[in-house]
Structures are given as structure tokens and as C-alpha cells.
Design a protein around this motif. Structure first.
Motif, PDB file in Angstrom:
ATOM      1  N   ARG A 660      49.585  49.451  46.508  1.00 23.29           N
ATOM      2  CA  ARG A 660      48.998  48.246  45.924  1.00 23.29           C
ATOM      3  C   ARG A 660      48.556  47.267  47.009  1.00 23.29           C
ATOM      4  NH1 ARG A 660      54.007  46.730  42.283  1.00 23.29           N
ATOM      5  NH2 ARG A 660      54.913  47.408  44.250  1.00 23.29           N
ATOM      6  N   ASN A 661      49.162  47.386  48.188  1.00 23.70           N
ATOM      7  CA  ASN A 661      48.866  46.464  49.275  1.00 23.70           C
ATOM      8  C   ASN A 661      48.182  47.219  50.397  1.00 23.70           C
ATOM      9  OD1 ASN A 661      50.302  44.223  48.039  1.00 23.70           O
ATOM     10  ND2 ASN A 661      52.149  45.389  48.491  1.00 23.70           N
ATOM     11  N   VAL A 662      46.916  46.933  50.580  1.00 20.99           N
ATOM     12  CA  VAL A 662      46.124  47.636  51.591  1.00 20.99           C
ATOM     13  C   VAL A 662      46.337  46.970  52.942  1.00 20.99           C
ATOM     14  CG1 VAL A 662      43.789  48.241  52.328  1.00 20.99           C
ATOM     15  CG2 VAL A 662      44.427  48.337  49.900  1.00 20.99           C
ATOM     16  N   VAL A 663      46.593  47.791  53.976  1.00 19.35           N
ATOM     17  CA  VAL A 663      46.764  47.283  55.336  1.00 19.35           C
ATOM     18  C   VAL A 663      45.770  47.996  56.231  1.00 19.35           C
ATOM     19  CG1 VAL A 663      49.204  46.778  55.006  1.00 19.35           C
ATOM     20  CG2 VAL A 663      48.535  49.011  55.853  1.00 19.35           C
ATOM     21  N   GLY A 664      45.419  47.365  57.322  1.00 19.60           N
ATOM     22  CA  GLY A 664      44.486  48.018  58.230  1.00 19.60           C
ATOM     23  C   GLY A 664      43.483  47.039  58.806  1.00 19.60           C
ATOM     24  N   THR A 665      42.383  47.560  59.305  1.00 16.34           N
ATOM     25  CA  THR A 665      41.392  46.750  60.009  1.00 16.34           C
ATOM     26  C   THR A 665      40.012  47.020  59.434  1.00 16.34           C
ATOM     27  OG1 THR A 665      42.721  46.868  62.012  1.00 16.34           O
ATOM     28  CG2 THR A 665      40.423  46.193  62.266  1.00 16.34           C
ATOM     29  N   HIS A 666      39.326  45.952  58.997  1.00 16.34           N
ATOM     30  CA  HIS A 666      37.959  46.117  58.501  1.00 16.34           C
ATOM     31  C   HIS A 666      37.095  46.765  59.569  1.00 16.34           C
ATOM     32  CE1 HIS A 666      37.968  44.589  54.544  1.00 16.34           C
ATOM     33  NE2 HIS A 666      38.266  43.332  54.843  1.00 16.34           N
ATOM     34  N   GLY A 667      36.221  47.655  59.151  1.00 16.67           N
ATOM     35  CA  GLY A 667      35.378  48.395  60.074  1.00 16.67           C
ATOM     36  C   GLY A 667      35.919  49.772  60.356  1.00 16.67           C
ATOM     37  N   TYR A 668      37.227  49.957  60.138  1.00 17.16           N
ATOM     38  CA  TYR A 668      37.862  51.248  60.371  1.00 17.16           C
ATOM     39  C   TYR A 668      38.410  51.855  59.088  1.00 17.16           C
ATOM     40  CZ  TYR A 668      37.779  50.119  65.379  1.00 17.16           C
ATOM     41  OH  TYR A 668      37.383  49.803  66.643  1.00 17.16           O
ATOM     42  N   MET A 669      38.560  51.037  58.030  1.00 22.36           N
ATOM     43  CA  MET A 669      39.163  51.535  56.789  1.00 22.36           C
ATOM     44  C   MET A 669      38.167  52.358  55.978  1.00 22.36           C
ATOM     45  SD  MET A 669      41.719  48.585  55.337  1.00 22.36           S
ATOM     46  CE  MET A 669      40.552  47.251  55.441  1.00 22.36           C
ATOM     47  N   SER A 670      38.635  53.427  55.389  1.00 16.66           N
ATOM     48  CA  SER A 670      37.796  54.278  54.550  1.00 16.66           C
ATOM     49  C   SER A 670      37.539  53.597  53.203  1.00 16.66           C
ATOM     50  CB  SER A 670      38.473  55.633  54.329  1.00 16.66           C
ATOM     51  OG  SER A 670      39.696  55.461  53.642  1.00 16.66           O
ATOM     52  N   PRO A 671      36.459  53.970  52.515  1.00 13.37           N
ATOM     53  CA  PRO A 671      36.132  53.312  51.242  1.00 13.37           C
ATOM     54  C   PRO A 671      37.236  53.457  50.192  1.00 13.37           C
ATOM     55  CG  PRO A 671      34.254  54.563  52.051  1.00 13.37           C
ATOM     56  CD  PRO A 671      35.400  54.900  52.947  1.00 13.37           C
ATOM     57  N   GLU A 672      37.786  54.646  50.038  1.00 13.35           N
ATOM     58  CA  GLU A 672      38.787  54.853  48.988  1.00 13.35           C
ATOM     59  C   GLU A 672      40.071  54.077  49.252  1.00 13.35           C
ATOM     60  OE1 GLU A 672      39.615  58.000  52.067  1.00 13.35           O
ATOM     61  OE2 GLU A 672      37.837  57.102  51.133  1.00 13.35           O
ATOM     62  N   TYR A 673      40.339  53.793  50.544  1.00 12.54           N
ATOM     63  CA  TYR A 673      41.540  53.044  50.894  1.00 12.54           C
ATOM     64  C   TYR A 673      41.307  51.543  50.715  1.00 12.54           C
ATOM     65  CZ  TYR A 673      45.520  51.450  53.724  1.00 12.54           C
ATOM     66  OH  TYR A 673      46.663  50.840  54.162  1.00 12.54           O
ATOM     67  N   ALA A 674      40.185  51.043  51.235  1.00 14.10           N
ATOM     68  CA  ALA A 674      39.899  49.613  51.156  1.00 14.10           C
ATOM     69  C   ALA A 674      39.709  49.143  49.717  1.00 14.10           C
ATOM     70  CB  ALA A 674      38.654  49.289  51.981  1.00 14.10           C
ATOM     71  N   VAL A 675      39.097  49.998  48.877  1.00 15.44           N
ATOM     72  CA  VAL A 675      38.766  49.595  47.512  1.00 15.44           C
ATOM     73  C   VAL A 675      39.876  49.929  46.524  1.00 15.44           C
ATOM     74  CG1 VAL A 675      37.119  49.900  45.624  1.00 15.44           C
ATOM     75  CG2 VAL A 675      36.301  49.824  47.983  1.00 15.44           C
ATOM     76  N   ASP A 676      40.394  51.163  46.604  1.00 17.12           N
ATOM     77  CA  ASP A 676      41.346  51.638  45.590  1.00 17.12           C
ATOM     78  C   ASP A 676      42.777  51.796  46.086  1.00 17.12           C
ATOM     79  OD1 ASP A 676      38.664  53.767  44.642  1.00 17.12           O
ATOM     80  OD2 ASP A 676      39.277  51.906  43.647  1.00 17.12           O
ATOM     81  N   GLY A 677      43.011  51.560  47.386  1.00 13.10           N
ATOM     82  CA  GLY A 677      44.360  51.702  47.923  1.00 13.10           C
ATOM     83  C   GLY A 677      44.805  53.137  48.097  1.00 13.10           C
ATOM     84  N   MET A 678      43.870  54.095  48.010  1.00 12.60           N
ATOM     85  CA  MET A 678      44.211  55.510  48.177  1.00 12.60           C
ATOM     86  C   MET A 678      44.153  55.855  49.665  1.00 12.60           C
ATOM     87  SD  MET A 678      44.832  56.683  45.172  1.00 12.60           S
ATOM     88  CE  MET A 678      44.821  58.433  45.536  1.00 12.60           C
TER      89      MET A 678
END
Length: 816
Positions: A660-678
């Protein structure tokens, strides 16, 4: 008197007219010389497509004149000569020298005394002979009305100098006895035949030899249906730039390579004046020849370096070793580094005793000079033939292009072997049966002893473990219940960092400040100190310790220990003197220190580190925050992945999970992770792809700007790839060092990794394979997040995604 003047005027007119006609003829571009014309110094002929030019030239620092062929399209100051006619008879004075065609069909060079300096030969005559320079670089003498190559009277491709051009056959015609081979220039300014040659040696079974006089310097081969055994990596498989083939029958043997697109690619193979073999590719963007590969590539390419039955392996020290079940022939010399005497069987072969064949996988096949072969025999038939012949010592498959077929038999000693693992082939070597029986009996005896010893050892260890467990249980610290790691006293770390002096501070991250320290024994360390204002807490601290303490890989940063005392929480790492990758590739000055070989090594190192996390470690780890600032560089610029505070493990065959809580760095995150948390291993692959494109281009994905569009770096790379202009993405600093094939392959691999859909992205094992091999890559599909959002729109976004800039990582971890 008037009549005499008129006659003189008429003669003068004729002379001027004839001179003008000759000038018109000599300045008209043509690709041929006929019997009624000739060329002199200063005149040339040009192939019909404008690729090659023939005329008189002088090598650099030389006043001698030669007839030669060179690339017409390349700038004059880097004239590249590919063939020389009178290489053994240079001209010192070209006054009145002519190159012309005479009947019955001979091209000859005449001096001012009409003496022949150089000429071609022919076994038959034609009515209308001409010499034509073809666009392949082949100079041919033929009948003007006959274009059949089989009817050529003579051609330069049959008499090359130091250059192997596309479509030129290198080999031997068994019917005529004529051999086509390369002969090096004596020096860079003297095209006379030097002491180095390169040829297809048909003795035994054909292979390619580079020789100095009669001494073999290096060898590739034999041909195994797919490639030359032991050839450099760029020679292993067909390329999108060129193809090659090997022909061997009763009439001839030859090797030939062909370009897939003559109009856009210039390529040549050269034997240099010092005996090296290099393939050069012309790069129009840099206006330079770039070396595609070079032979010898390493010490293991040296012929017979390890002697008989010795094997060369760059991954061992020393690089020469005896094959399994062989021992040094002269141990004292071997220990001193003299390997030329080679190795012998531990148990000598005896024809009167039973024998077996031992399989040795993954080797460059030995010298085939004394081999016999059969193109139709099965591998089992090959074994039977070798088994019944006392002098036969080994056998292997002749052709592996479609399973094992054909038979190659060795007689006598085996030389020039090297370990190649995945690029190598299987060879079956004859061994005395007593050797195997003796070894098997010894193994059974050892197994019995080991079983008893192991039982006693396990009982002892179990008792010790019980005692240790009881002792540790009483002394366990409050914050170390989840992991075991060396604990450093706070006083030790305080002294090492000069009381956390600002002069010792080397960085700042989401965890807190990082300090350089030196322990009392002199070991340099890096100390990550949890800041009291940090958004990361004890959970992240324990998370990083638990994961990284159990990981051991050369491309992962090594955790030496931790320090927990009161409110202080610190992690102690090995010190990386060259800091992080982003401090180099995004710096206009320091990026010059990273040439292409270093960048390609960094890309491969990161790939191997991720492969270990995803597949080979005891825990299946998903990093979740791979970026340039989280890749550290050691003293030799080798990459090490760091910062496992956000890492998550998956069990069994799981490939990912949802948060439910997305962590990481914009520019490196994949679409499914940044949007859906997968998140999954494929989200790490996406981050890796972004990192590859940043390393190649020297530009950041996030914040990338281009005057022609609003795309980010991924979109820009994708646009260039679709337009077949991927090379334009490369950092300008790489112009002098880049390997074009590797750069283009890296860009395509990066685009494959950042594809929109996770299922389309390759696994890291596939990525490592694609980077290490010249195999054909699949076409990349559209990347994810390839458009850059307007910076003013970002503040209006309703997304709850937690992220960071490149410098810091903001996290909200799930409970575990």
C-alpha cells in the motif's frame, strides 16, 4: 614561307588539341582501364559505387610510390590502403610510368624504359581485355563483355596483402594449389611482405593460424558448424552487420564474411605489422576506424602456452593448469612458471590394457594438425573408431550446429587448449581403465572415512552449538534479536571518525549522514549514522542489516558490522573510495574518467549483482530502490549495489508482491509499482534499464530536456531506437573509446528492460546473457513512463506515491 608557318601552326594546334583530349579523358571518372588508355601518377579510377579508388600513393613518412587500392569515401589524411600491387618493387621516380592493360589480358606497370615493374598473369587470352575496379574493392581483369566471375582472367582478391575485405575468400583451392592468405606490411610505412601471415591451414582439419615465419603465434578453430572454436566473442555468432561462412569440400576450403548493407557499413580485417589481427568498423559519426575485436585478446590466445595436455584458464592463478587426471611433466619447471613442457597422464596409456573415455566439457578444441575426420559418422561411431585405434587419443563432434554429428579424431598429444565454459565444446580423452578404477576405489575408501568422521564432527558441533546458544541467550542485546553481526563499541567508531568530524563526512542520505573512518588497525570504513530527524527508523535499520548481512557477492557492498548504544544506531561498511556512480556519470568533468570499457564493466557488474539478489542468494531479494546514487565504486571502479533499507524478500517461487505504501525514486520506478504498488523482480529490472541508459548517455532520466520534444531520457532513447539512430544517445565523451557493437547492444538491452509491461521485460539472467553474447536481440516495445510531466503539474497531482529525488530516498515501509 607562309606555307611553312601554316604547317607549324597546324602541328601546334594538333599538340594542344591532343593534350586537351588526354586531359579530358584523364579527369573523367571511370572504373576501368582498357587497352587504349592508361593511368599515370596523379590519375585514378573509382569503383562504380564510389567506395574504392585505385592509383599511385606513398605511405606516411615515405617517398616511395606504389599502385594501391584505398577507400574513396574516407578523408585523405587518414587514407586506408587495402591492397598494394608492386609492394616488393617500389618506385622512386614515377615520371613516364604507366599502368595499362595489354593483350591477351595482362595488367602491367611499366617504367619510363618500358620495362615491366609488376604484372598480372593469365592462362588464356580474350579479344577485348579490361581491368575493372569493383565496388567490393576487387580489381579484376576480364573480357569487357563478360561479367561472369568464373571467367575472370585475374583478380586482386586472389592476391591480397594485409587486408581481408568482405566477400574475399581466405583459403586454398585444392585443384590449382593456389592459396589466398594475408601477409602483413613490413612496417607502417613499408608495404613489402613482413614476417607475419594469416591463413587457413588445411592440414589435418582446417583451422586459422597466425604465424611469424614458420612459427605459429595463435590459432582459432576448428570450425564446429557455428563458429571457430576459441574465437573471440564478436566472432561467435552472426551479426546484424555481417555474416560469415566456412566452406570445406574436395575442391577448396575457404572462410568468407559478407556485409549485410554495403552502403552503410565499412568493415575490414587486417593483420598488422606486429602480427595482431583486428576487425575495424568505420564510424561516420566520429570519422574514425573503431576496433571491433582484436586477436590475441589475452594471454590464453598464445599458441601452446601451457604445453601438451595443459589448459589455459584466465579465471585461475596461475593461468596454466593440467587437465584433470594429468600432472606436470616436470613439476619443478611448472612451479617456476615454465609451462611449455606440459603435462602427462597420471597413469600412462597401455594398448594392452582396457581404457575409458573421460568427458571434458567447455574447452577450445586442441590443435587439429594431426587429426582425422568423418563428416557423417555419429559421436558413438567416433568413440568406437578411437577405441580400436591404439594411437587415437581423443575424439569430439565435428559439427554442433544441429546436435552432434560428424567425427574429429586426435592422434598424439593434445596442445593449445583453453577453458571456455559456455563457449567451449566437449572433448572425450582416452584414459587408462586402471586410473578410473584406482580413483573410484580411493573415493569409496575416502567416503567411508568421511562418513565416520562426519558423524563424530556433527555430534561435536551439535554439542558446541547447544552451549553457544545457551550462552548467547543470556547475553543477547535488546536490538539484536533479529540478526547476528559483529558489534562495534561506540568509542571505537567515535575514534575512527574523529568524533564524527565534519571533515570526515562524505555524504548524506535518507538514513542520515555518512562518515569515513579509520580503525586502529588501519582499515578504512564507511559509517552510516541514523539521524534523529531521519524519516527512516529502527525497522529500516534492522531491514538493511538482516538482508545485507546474509548476502555475499563481489557486486554488493559488504557490511562489516553495526553499532547500537543508547539512541545511536550505526551501520559499518567497507569504504568505497570512489563514492557513488552518479558523482561520475552526471558530472561534466568526472564523466571523462569513465571511458566505455569502464562503463560496460559497471553495467555488467550491476547486472550480476541483481542476478544474485533475484536468483542466486539464499533470500530472493527485490531491492526496490536501485539508482545511480545507490551504486558505489571501489578503487578499480567496480560497482557495488548498496542501501538495502527498502529491500523486500520473497519466498519459494514468488516473483513479487503488493504494497500500500510505495517507496523508491521517481525516474527509476516501474509503472506497475508507482501506480498500483505491485513490486517484483521485474520492477528492479525496470530500474536497471533506466540506469543502463543513464550510464550510456551520461544524462539523468528525470529532468532530461531536449529541444525537439518533451520526452524524458527513456522517450528520447526510444525515439532514436525507432529511427535506427541509437548511437546518437551515447555520451560524447565515449567517442574515442566506445565499442559500437557493445554500445548499441547495451542501449537495446536497456530499452528491453524498461518496457511498459512487466512480462515483456527480460529476467536478469537473460540480461546477463544478452550483455555477454552477440546473439540476436528481440525488438524492444514502447517503454513505460517515457513522457516527462510538466514540473508545475506535479504539485497538483493527487497521487499518494512516496518518492524522492536522486539524492535522497523517502520511505514508508510495510510491516514484516
Amino acid at each position: 614561307m607562309a606555307s611553312s608557318m601554316e604547317a607549324n601552326f597546324f602541328i601546334l594546334f594538333l599538340l594542344v588539341f591532343c593534350s586537351s583530349i588526354h586531359n579530358i579523358i584523364s579527369t573523367t571518372t571511370t572504373d576501368l582501364i582498357s587497352t587504349n588508355q592508361f593511368i599515370i601518377d596523379g590519375e585514378t579510377i573509382v569503383s562504380s559505387g564510389g567506395t574504392f579508388e585505385l592509383g599511385f600513393f606513398s605511405p606516411s613518412d615515405s617517398s616511395n610510390r606504389y599502385i594501391g587500392i584505398w577507400y574513396k569515401q574516407i578523408l585523405p589524411h587518414i587514407q586506408t590502403v587495402v591492397w598494394v600491387a608492386n609492394r616488393e618493387k617500389p618506385l622512386t621516380n614515377t615520371s613516364s610510368v604507366q599502368l595499362k592493360v595489354t593483350k591477351p589480358g595482362i595488367l602491367a606497370l611499366f617504367n619510363d624504359k618500358n620495362e615491366t615493374i609488376w604484372f598480372t598473369n593469365t592462362s588464356r587470352s580474350v579479344q577485348n581485355p579490361v581491368a575493372v575496379l569493383l565496388d567490393s574493392g576487387n580489381l579484376v581483369v576480364k573480357d569487357a563483355n563478360d561479367n561472369n566471375p568464373e571467367d575472370f582472367l585475374w583478380q586482386s582478391f586472389n592476391f591480397p596483402t594485409d587486408t581481408h575485405l568482405p566477400d574475399m575468400k581466405l583459403g586454398k583451392n585444392f585443384k590449382t594449389g593456389h592459396e589466398v592468405y594475408l601477409s602483413a606490411w613490413k612496417s607502417d610505412n613499408d608495404p613489402a611482405p613482413g614476417e607475419f601471415t594469416r591463413n587457413i591451414d588445411p592440414t589435418g582439419y582446417p583451422q586459422v593460424l597466425t604465424k611469424r615465419g614458420t612459427d605459429v603465434l595463435n590459432r582459432i578453430g576448428p570450425w564446429n558448424g557455428l563458429r571457430w572454436s576459441g574465437a573471440p566473442i564478436p566472432l561467435l555468432t552472426q551479426s546484424r552487420l555481417y555474416t560469415f561462412q566456412f566452406i570445406f569440400n574436395e575442391e577448396e576450403v575457404y572462410y568468407i564474411f559478407s556485409l549485410t548493407n554495403y552502403s552503410s557499413v565499412l568493415s575490414r580485417i587486417v593483420i598488422t605489422s606486429n602480427g595482431d589481427i583486428e576487425r575495424f568498423m568505420w564510424v561516420e559519426q566520429t570519422k574514425r576506424w573503431h576496433s571491433h575485436y582484436k586477436l590475441p585478446a589475452d594471454n590464453c590466445d598464445t599458441y601452446r602456452l601451457c604445453g601438451e595436455h595443459g589448459s589455459c584458464d584466465l579465471g585461475t592463478q596461475p593461468i596454466c593448469g593440467c587437465l584433470d587426471k594429468f600432472v606436470p611433466k616436470y613439476p619443478q619447471q611448472w612451479e617456476k612458471g615454465d609451462w611449455t613442457t606440459g603435462c602427462v597422464r597420471r597413469t600412462p596409456l597401455d594398448c594392452n590394457r582396457e581404457h575409458v573415455f573421460i568427458k571434458y566439457p567447455g574447452f577450445k578444441l586442441p590443435d587439429t594438425k594431426h587429426c582425422q575426420y568423418n563428416k557423417t559418422m555419429t559421436l558413438e561411431g567416433c568413440r568406437q573408431v578411437c577405441s580400436t585405434d591404439c594411437s587415437c587419443t581423443a575424439y569430439s563432434s565435428l559439427d554442433i550446429s544441429n546436435g552432434d554429428k560428424g567425427c574429429l579424431l586426435w592422434f598424439g598429444e593434445l596442445v593449445d587448449i583453453r577453458k571456455l565454459s559456455e563457449r567451449g565444446q566437449d572433448i572425450f580423452i582416452k584414459m587408462d581403465y586402471l586410473e578410473e578404477e584406482s580413483e573410484a576405489g580411493s573415493k569409496r575408501k575416502k567416503a567411508t572415512i568421511l562418513a565416520v568422521s562426519f558423524s563424530l564432527l556433527m555430534a561435536t558441533i551439535l554439542l558446541i552449538l547447544i552451549l553457544l546458544w545457551y550462552k548467547r541467550k543470556k547475553k543477547k542485546l535488546k536490538h539484536r534479536e533479529d540478526f547476528e553481526l559483529p558489534l562495534f563499541p561506540l568509542a571505537t567508531i567515535t575514534r575512527a571518525t574523529n568524533n564524527f568530524s565534519l571533515n570526515n563526512k562524505i555524504g548524506e542520505g535518507g538514513f542520515g549522514p555518512v562518515y569515513k573512518g579509520v580503525l586502529e588497525e588501519g582499515q578504512e570504513i564507511a559509517v552510516k549514522r541514523l539521524s534523529r530527524t531521519s524519516m527512516q527508523g529502527i525497522d529500516e535499520y534492522k531491514n538493511e542489516v538482516i538482508y545485507i548481512a546474509k548476502l555475499q557477492h563481489r557486486n554488493l557492498v559488504r557490511l562489516l558490522g553495526c553499532c547500537i548504544q543508547g539512541e545511536e544506531k550505526m551501520l559499518i561498511y567497507e569504504y568505497m573510495p570512489n563514492n557513488s556512480l552518479d558523482s561520475y556519470i552526471f558530472d561534466q568533468t568526472k564523466n571523462k574518467l569513465l571511458d566505455w570499457p569502464k562503463r560496460f564493466n559497471i553495467i555488467n557488474g550491476i547486472a550480476r549483482g541483481l542476478l544474485y539478489l533475484h536468483q542466486d542468494s539464499r533470500l530472493r531479494i527485490i531491492h526496490r530502490d536501485l539508482k545511480a546514487s545507490n551504486v558505489l565504486l571501489d578503487t578499480e571502479m567496480n560497482p557495488k549495489i548498496s542501501d538495502f533499507g527498502m529491500a523486500r524478500s520473497v519466498t519459494g517461487n514468488e516473483m513479487g508482491a503488493k504494497t500500500r505504501n510505495v517507496v523508491g525514486t521517481h525516474g527509476y520506478m516501474s509503472p506497475e509499482y508507482a501506480v498500483d504498488g505491485m513490486f517484483s523482480v521485474k520492477s528492479d529490472v525496470f530500474s536497471f534499464g533506466v540506469l543502463v541508459l543513464e550510464i550510456v548517455s551520461g544524462k539523468k532520466n528525470r529532468g532530461f530536456m531536449h529541444q525537439d520534444h518533451n520526452l524524458n531520457l527513456l522517450g528520447h532513447a526510444w525515439k532514436l531506437y525507432k529511427d535506427d539512430r541509437s548511437l546518437e544517445l551515447a555520451d560524447e565523451q565515449l567517442a574515442d573509446s566506445c565499442n559500437i557493437s557493445q554500445v548499441l547492444r547495451s542501449i537495446q538491452v536497456g530499452l528491453l528492460c524498461v518496457q511498459q509491461h512487466p512480462d515483456d521485460r527480460p529476467s536478469m539472467s537473460s540480461v546477463v546473457h544478452m550483455l555477454a553474447n552477440e546473439s540476436l536481440l528481440p525488438k524492444a516495445k514502447e517503454p513505460g513512463f517515457f513522457t516527462e510531466r510538466n514540473i508545475f503539474d506535479e504539485g497538483k497531482s493527487g497521487s499518494q506515491t512516496r518518492s524522492s529525488k536522486n539524492e535522497f530516498t523517502i520511505t514508508m515501509l510495510d510491516p514484516r
